[in-house]
Design a protein around this motif. Structure first.
Motif, PDB file in Angstrom:
ATOM      1  N   ASN A  71       0.833  -1.202   0.000  1.00 39.58           N
ATOM      2  CA  ASN A  71       0.000   0.000   0.000  1.00 39.58           C
ATOM      3  C   ASN A  71       0.867   1.250   0.000  1.00 39.58           C
ATOM      4  N   ASP A  72       0.374   2.306  -0.658  1.00 40.91           N
ATOM      5  CA  ASP A  72       1.070   3.586  -0.613  1.00 40.91           C
ATOM      6  C   ASP A  72       1.210   4.040   0.837  1.00 40.91           C
ATOM      7  N   ASP A 106       5.728   5.063  -2.331  1.00 43.42           N
ATOM      8  CA  ASP A 106       4.611   4.701  -3.192  1.00 43.42           C
ATOM      9  C   ASP A 106       4.747   3.257  -3.682  1.00 43.42           C
ATOM     10  N   LYS A 107       3.680   2.747  -4.295  1.00 42.28           N
ATOM     11  CA  LYS A 107       3.654   1.349  -4.742  1.00 42.28           C
ATOM     12  C   LYS A 107       4.785   1.033  -5.719  1.00 42.28           C
ATOM     13  N   LYS A 108       5.055   1.962  -6.635  1.00 42.00           N
ATOM     14  CA  LYS A 108       6.099   1.705  -7.620  1.00 42.00           C
ATOM     15  C   LYS A 108       7.456   1.545  -6.943  1.00 42.00           C
ATOM     16  N   THR A 109       7.760   2.410  -5.998  1.00 42.92           N
ATOM     17  CA  THR A 109       9.030   2.305  -5.276  1.00 42.92           C
ATOM     18  C   THR A 109       9.113   0.979  -4.537  1.00 42.92           C
ATOM     19  N   LYS A 110       8.017   0.577  -3.927  1.00 43.40           N
ATOM     20  CA  LYS A 110       7.992  -0.695  -3.204  1.00 43.40           C
ATOM     21  C   LYS A 110       8.185  -1.873  -4.150  1.00 43.40           C
TER      22      LYS A 110
END
Length: 120
Positions: free
Chosen positions: A38-39, A43-47
């Motif tokens: 989850n953001d 954020d989701k992309k970084t994760k």
């Protein structure tokens, strides 16, 4: 050469068979995955980029397939993926370098134009 779409489909099919056998474990894992991705401060992309780097370090083909696919859907760029691979290689050495090459193959597979179904 690994075909990542085929690999992830195969894993998904096997997981569908495993879920009824250990529903508490698989449900808990799914909930953990949602909570972790989850953001938040990240954020989701970084994760997903972090998850990809960890998959490279663990030399996990399935992880590469699932996380590259997620990154394509999240709008990651090839440059972002490549920088992530640089960090994974830095931390994982030679084995990570070999696995990072597989990530590029997965990226190219998931970003290639899809072929139309055969006529007939």
């Amino acid at each position: 050469m690994t075909r990542y779409r085929d690999l992830t489909r195969s894993i998904s099919g096997s997981l569908a068979k495993l879920r009824p056998a250990i529903p508490e474990v698989t449900t808990a894992f799914t909930q953990m995955a949602r909570a972790a991705t989850n953001d938040g401060a990240l954020d989701k992309k970084t994760k997903e980029l972090i998850a990809l780097a960890l998959g490279v370090a663990a030399r996990c083909d399935g992880c590469i397939g699932f996380h590259v696919h997620a990154l394509v859907k999240l709008g990651a760029t090839r440059a972002e993926v490549e920088e992530t691979l640089g960090m994974a290689i830095y931390m994982g050495g030679g084995p990570a370098l070999m696995t990072a090459a597989d990530v590029i193959a997965a990226w190219e597979e998931y970003t290639a134009p899809t072929e139309p179904p055969p006529a007939g």
